[in-house]
Design a protein around this motif. Structure first.
Motif, short mmCIF file in Angstrom:
data_model
loop_
_atom_site.label_atom_id
_atom_site.label_comp_id
_atom_site.label_asym_id
_atom_site.label_seq_id
_atom_site.Cartn_x
_atom_site.Cartn_y
_atom_site.Cartn_z
N LEU A 90 1.75 -1.99 1.06
CA LEU A 90 0.35 -1.59 1.24
C LEU A 90 -0.34 -1.41 -0.11
O LEU A 90 -1.49 -1.82 -0.29
CB LEU A 90 0.27 -0.31 2.06
CG LEU A 90 0.59 -0.43 3.54
CD1 LEU A 90 0.64 0.95 4.19
CD2 LEU A 90 -0.43 -1.31 4.24
N ARG A 91 0.36 -0.80 -1.04
CA ARG A 91 -0.23 -0.62 -2.37
C ARG A 91 -0.44 -1.97 -3.07
O ARG A 91 -1.47 -2.17 -3.72
CB ARG A 91 0.65 0.29 -3.23
CG ARG A 91 0.55 1.74 -2.83
CD ARG A 91 1.18 2.64 -3.86
NE ARG A 91 1.34 3.99 -3.39
CZ ARG A 91 0.39 4.93 -3.46
NH1 ARG A 91 -0.78 4.63 -3.99
NH2 ARG A 91 0.62 6.14 -3.01
N LEU A 92 0.51 -2.88 -2.94
CA LEU A 92 0.37 -4.19 -3.56
C LEU A 92 -0.85 -4.92 -3.00
O LEU A 92 -1.67 -5.45 -3.76
CB LEU A 92 1.63 -5.03 -3.33
CG LEU A 92 1.56 -6.47 -3.83
CD1 LEU A 92 1.45 -6.52 -5.35
CD2 LEU A 92 2.76 -7.26 -3.35
N PHE A 93 -1.01 -4.93 -1.68
CA PHE A 93 -2.15 -5.62 -1.09
C PHE A 93 -3.46 -4.92 -1.41
O PHE A 93 -4.48 -5.57 -1.59
CB PHE A 93 -1.96 -5.79 0.42
CG PHE A 93 -0.91 -6.80 0.76
CD1 PHE A 93 -0.93 -8.07 0.22
CD2 PHE A 93 0.12 -6.48 1.63
CE1 PHE A 93 0.04 -9.00 0.51
CE2 PHE A 93 1.10 -7.41 1.94
CZ PHE A 93 1.06 -8.67 1.38
N ALA A 125 -6.48 4.00 2.78
CA ALA A 125 -6.42 5.09 3.75
C ALA A 125 -5.04 5.14 4.42
O ALA A 125 -4.49 6.22 4.65
CB ALA A 125 -7.51 4.94 4.80
N ALA A 126 -4.47 3.98 4.70
CA ALA A 126 -3.12 3.93 5.27
C ALA A 126 -2.09 4.47 4.26
O ALA A 126 -1.18 5.21 4.64
CB ALA A 126 -2.77 2.51 5.69
N VAL A 127 -2.25 4.11 3.00
CA VAL A 127 -1.35 4.63 1.96
C VAL A 127 -1.49 6.14 1.86
O VAL A 127 -0.50 6.86 1.69
CB VAL A 127 -1.67 3.95 0.60
CG1 VAL A 127 -1.04 4.69 -0.55
CG2 VAL A 127 -1.22 2.51 0.62
N SER A 128 -2.70 6.63 2.01
CA SER A 128 -2.93 8.06 1.96
C SER A 128 -2.21 8.78 3.09
O SER A 128 -1.68 9.88 2.91
CB SER A 128 -4.44 8.34 2.02
OG SER A 128 -4.69 9.70 1.98
N SER A 129 -2.17 8.17 4.26
CA SER A 129 -1.44 8.80 5.37
C SER A 129 0.06 8.78 5.11
O SER A 129 0.76 9.72 5.50
CB SER A 129 -1.78 8.11 6.69
OG SER A 129 -1.29 6.79 6.70
N ILE A 130 0.56 7.76 4.44
CA ILE A 130 1.98 7.74 4.08
C ILE A 130 2.28 8.82 3.05
O ILE A 130 3.32 9.50 3.12
CB ILE A 130 2.40 6.34 3.58
CG1 ILE A 130 2.37 5.36 4.74
CG2 ILE A 130 3.78 6.37 2.95
CD1 ILE A 130 2.63 3.92 4.35
N SER A 131 1.39 9.02 2.08
CA SER A 131 1.62 10.08 1.10
C SER A 131 1.55 11.46 1.76
O SER A 131 2.26 12.38 1.35
CB SER A 131 0.66 9.98 -0.08
OG SER A 131 -0.65 10.28 0.30
N ALA A 132 0.73 11.59 2.80
CA ALA A 132 0.71 12.85 3.57
C ALA A 132 2.05 13.05 4.28
O ALA A 132 2.58 14.17 4.32
CB ALA A 132 -0.43 12.84 4.58
N VAL A 177 -8.92 8.64 -4.23
CA VAL A 177 -9.18 7.22 -4.48
C VAL A 177 -9.69 6.54 -3.21
O VAL A 177 -10.64 5.75 -3.26
CB VAL A 177 -7.90 6.52 -5.02
CG1 VAL A 177 -8.02 5.02 -4.97
CG2 VAL A 177 -7.63 6.98 -6.43
N ALA A 178 -9.10 6.88 -2.08
CA ALA A 178 -9.54 6.26 -0.82
C ALA A 178 -10.98 6.64 -0.50
O ALA A 178 -11.80 5.78 -0.14
CB ALA A 178 -8.61 6.67 0.32
N TYR A 179 -11.33 7.91 -0.64
CA TYR A 179 -12.68 8.36 -0.31
C TYR A 179 -13.72 7.87 -1.29
O TYR A 179 -14.82 7.46 -0.90
CB TYR A 179 -12.74 9.89 -0.21
CG TYR A 179 -12.17 10.43 1.06
CD1 TYR A 179 -12.63 10.02 2.30
CD2 TYR A 179 -11.14 11.37 1.03
CE1 TYR A 179 -12.10 10.51 3.47
CE2 TYR A 179 -10.61 11.87 2.20
CZ TYR A 179 -11.09 11.44 3.41
OH TYR A 179 -10.57 11.93 4.57
N VAL A 180 -13.41 7.90 -2.59
CA VAL A 180 -14.38 7.43 -3.59
C VAL A 180 -14.61 5.93 -3.44
O VAL A 180 -15.75 5.46 -3.52
CB VAL A 180 -13.91 7.80 -5.02
CG1 VAL A 180 -14.72 7.09 -6.08
CG2 VAL A 180 -13.97 9.31 -5.22
#
Length: 180
Positions: free
Chosen positions: A12-15, A152-159, A96-99
């Motif tokens: 996800l981060r790569l894409f 946003a998906a990466v953010s949910s994984i970090s959560a 980063v996702a929100y900004v």
């Protein structure tokens, strides 16, 4: 489970890095020159709409941040997950996702004026004149939106990593109901 989650996060981060770079390049390098009234040459660039310039900067910074986090994910995949930075990762991923989404929304709103114009402000429809420029900006906005959704998906994984770091599988919660 850990390895699979880190691999998914890495992809996800790569894409999101690739889409953020593509969006920044499409919007940042887009120009079109037209001859108006047979003598006046007018050039359209991203600097004509300040929201597009801001979007280029935000996308570039987001791509850099996601690349650094991608390198960290690859290292964590080899050496194990570090719990100590879970809060910082979660906070920065959210920011980063929100900004990125906010800058994208502002650029899309400003671009709508280029497409539709505003008669009561006497702003003409610029996309009737600079069609290739507007199509490329639209492509950049689409790439930015996809990248923002991946962030946003990466953010949910970090959560998930954060909450898993603070709870252990051996904890059990006993409810004390008091005397019967």
């Amino acid at each position: 489970m850990k390895g699979g989650m880190l691999k998914a996060e890495s992809f996800l981060r790569l894409f999101s890095v690739l889409l953020a770079i593509l969006a920044a390049c499409l919007v940042g390098l887009d120009t079109q020159t037209k001859l108006i009234f047979f003598t006046i040459e007018r050039k359209a660039t991203n600097k004509d709409l300040p929201a597009l310039s801001v979007l280029v900067i935000v996308e570039a910074v987001a791509a850099g941040y996601q690349f650094i986090q991608l390198c960290k994910c690859i290292k964590a995949n080899q050496s194990g997950f570090h719990k100590s930075l879970a809060w910082l990762d979660f906070f920065l991923d959210q920011m980063v996702a929100y900004v990125t989404f906010g800058a994208l929304a502002a650029a899309a709103q400003a671009s709508c004026f280029a497409v539709t114009g505003a008669a009561h402000f006497e702003w003409m429809k610029l996309c009737n004149i600079y069609t290739r420029f507007c199509e490329q900006i639209g492509g950049g906005l689409a790439c930015g939106l996809l990248g923002s959704l991946l962030m946003a998906a990466v953010s949910s994984i970090s959560a998930f990593h954060l909450f898993r770091a603070h709870t252990t599988s051996k904890q059990s919660f006993v409810v004390n109901r008091g005397p019967l």
